[in-house]
Design a protein around this motif. Structure first.
Motif, short mmCIF file in Angstrom:
data_model
loop_
_atom_site.label_atom_id
_atom_site.label_comp_id
_atom_site.label_asym_id
_atom_site.label_seq_id
_atom_site.Cartn_x
_atom_site.Cartn_y
_atom_site.Cartn_z
N ASP A 157 0.84 -1.20 0.00
CA ASP A 157 0.00 0.00 0.00
C ASP A 157 0.87 1.24 0.00
OD1 ASP A 157 0.87 0.24 2.64
OD2 ASP A 157 -0.85 -0.88 3.37
N LYS A 158 0.22 2.39 -0.04
CA LYS A 158 0.95 3.65 -0.19
C LYS A 158 1.81 3.95 1.04
CE LYS A 158 -0.04 8.44 -1.55
NZ LYS A 158 -0.99 9.55 -1.33
N GLN A 159 1.28 3.66 2.21
CA GLN A 159 2.00 3.91 3.46
C GLN A 159 3.32 3.13 3.51
OE1 GLN A 159 3.01 4.76 7.55
NE2 GLN A 159 1.39 5.74 6.38
N SER A 160 3.27 1.87 3.10
CA SER A 160 4.49 1.05 3.11
C SER A 160 5.52 1.61 2.14
CB SER A 160 4.17 -0.38 2.71
OG SER A 160 3.21 -0.92 3.58
N LEU A 176 6.01 4.73 1.41
CA LEU A 176 6.66 5.85 2.09
C LEU A 176 7.64 5.36 3.15
CD1 LEU A 176 6.92 8.88 2.79
CD2 LEU A 176 4.99 8.59 4.35
N PHE A 177 7.19 4.44 3.97
CA PHE A 177 8.06 3.96 5.04
C PHE A 177 9.32 3.31 4.50
CE2 PHE A 177 9.29 0.41 7.87
CZ PHE A 177 9.81 1.17 8.90
N GLU A 191 7.86 14.13 5.93
CA GLU A 191 6.72 13.21 5.92
C GLU A 191 6.66 12.35 7.16
OE1 GLU A 191 4.68 14.05 3.91
OE2 GLU A 191 5.69 14.84 2.14
N ASN A 223 3.28 11.71 8.45
CA ASN A 223 2.38 10.83 7.70
C ASN A 223 2.66 9.35 7.96
OD1 ASN A 223 0.55 12.54 6.11
ND2 ASN A 223 2.43 13.31 5.18
N LEU A 224 3.58 9.08 8.87
CA LEU A 224 3.87 7.68 9.21
C LEU A 224 2.94 7.21 10.32
CD1 LEU A 224 7.78 7.59 9.30
CD2 LEU A 224 6.26 6.66 7.53
N GLU A 225 2.55 5.95 10.24
CA GLU A 225 1.84 5.35 11.36
C GLU A 225 2.78 5.34 12.57
OE1 GLU A 225 1.01 1.56 9.80
OE2 GLU A 225 -0.41 2.32 8.29
N ASN A 277 5.77 2.91 12.64
CA ASN A 277 6.79 3.25 11.65
C ASN A 277 7.54 4.50 12.05
OD1 ASN A 277 6.04 1.08 10.08
ND2 ASN A 277 4.71 2.26 8.72
#
Lengths: 195, 195
Positions: free
Chosen positions: B54-57, B59-60, B111, B114-116, B119
């Motif tokens: 997904d998009k979050q991964s 970024l991380f 960013e 924007n990390l969980e 993360n």
DNA sequence: GTCTATAGCGAGATAGAC
DNA sequence: GTCTATCTCGCTATAGAC
């Protein structure tokens, strides 16, 4: 009383800006929806458009207001004939002003890329004016021989970055008072410029 | 040849990451859509999900790879027994490493929000480890008497902010070569730490 | 000045053909 | 491995009642 019966409009406008600033700082301009802002303000989403023509204008107004406030505050500092004293005054002013407005500082730097080109140019001009002021102080110090620097332009960039960096870690009620932080940074600034 | 017939998968994965990094840096994570990334890569949106869950991964992974590369590069610097020489080495290393990766530096800082949470914690730990390395160098300098500082922790923050600030204005082919920039910043760092 | 309702659009992610 | 097609959702912004 000068307040009209339906006076909430006089209070809702500023509140929209205040909430938007906080949410933009916390989550980023693009990640915040008008619905979120409205919810936190306590109105419906449609009502926001009574206070701003659109989301982009809301961002620009926040950034412009912050930069204008910065330039105005800088202009009203008491005059300081001695270059080194002026540099100390600037150092302490910068830390105090910026640490008291961390949301606005954060947004005004991070969201530059979300501005339309014309708006971007206006904010950038204000930022350059602030940098030029510091560079002027450094140049005067070099002239008077109180300061030794290989490059006043780079020094201005370096010092502003260093001082603004306080915002990334300073929290009220932490290990150090703000006055003590000012002292420590002024010590490093003074030495860095060879005074 | 070791390449398989359908080898585009071996090239598309890195390309997705490269394009995403550039777009995230330019417009911000939340403002960039998976469709935009796909278009620039030259595939359809659905195909991206072969390379990231997904998009979050996405970024991380970009941020973690950057921070890990930074820590690895730091660890492979030649040992430097003299504290002042070590500080100069760090200064030049930081400028060189970061100026060569402006997109990754920008994203890894901007960013974070924007990390969980999980993360975020992992990236922050890596950043703190880097800061701690510099603080250790400064502390050694204080011990040996070559460095004079009121607070090594604040000095580490201040120096990193100052050095990373180079990325906001330095452009290849500008007024100054990177080697000259390193010299100028090292001059200011050296003086700032009272050496 | 604020509400409800909605138009119009584009997002992230998935299913299944090829 | 990539495509097309689509589900479902949330977005900005507007219209019109009160």
């Amino acid at each position: 009383m000068a307040r009209k019966k339906n006076s909430s409009g006089e209070i809702t406008g500023p509140r929209v800006r205040q909430v938007a600033l906080q949410l933009f700082a916390r989550h980023g301009f693009a990640a915040v929806s008008m619905r979120q802002i409205a919810q936190q303000v306590g109105v419906q989403a449609g009502a926001l458009y009574l206070y701003t023509p659109d989301k982009q204008s809301l961002l620009f107004d926040l950034m412009q207001a912050h930069m204008q406030e910065l330039l105005d505050a800088l202009a009203t500092l008491p005059p300081c004939p001695d270059p080194l004293a002026a540099l100390e005054q600037f150092t302490r002013f910068h830390i105090r002003f910026h640490s008291a407005r961390s949301d606005a500082v954060f947004v005004s730097y991070m969201e530059l890329r979300n501005l339309e080109p014309a708006n971007f140019a206006r904010i950038e001009a204000m930022r350059r004016s602030y940098e030029a002021h510091l560079e002027g102080l450094l140049a005067k110090g070099v002239e008077s021989g109180q300061v030794t620097l290989p490059d006043t332009k780079l020094a201005a960039f370096a010092l502003i970055a260093m001082l603004t960096g306080v915002n990334t870690w300073y929290r009220e009620g932490g290990r150090l008072s703000l006055a003590r932080v000012e002292d420590i940074y002024w010590d490093m600034v003074r030495k860095a410029v060879g005074a």
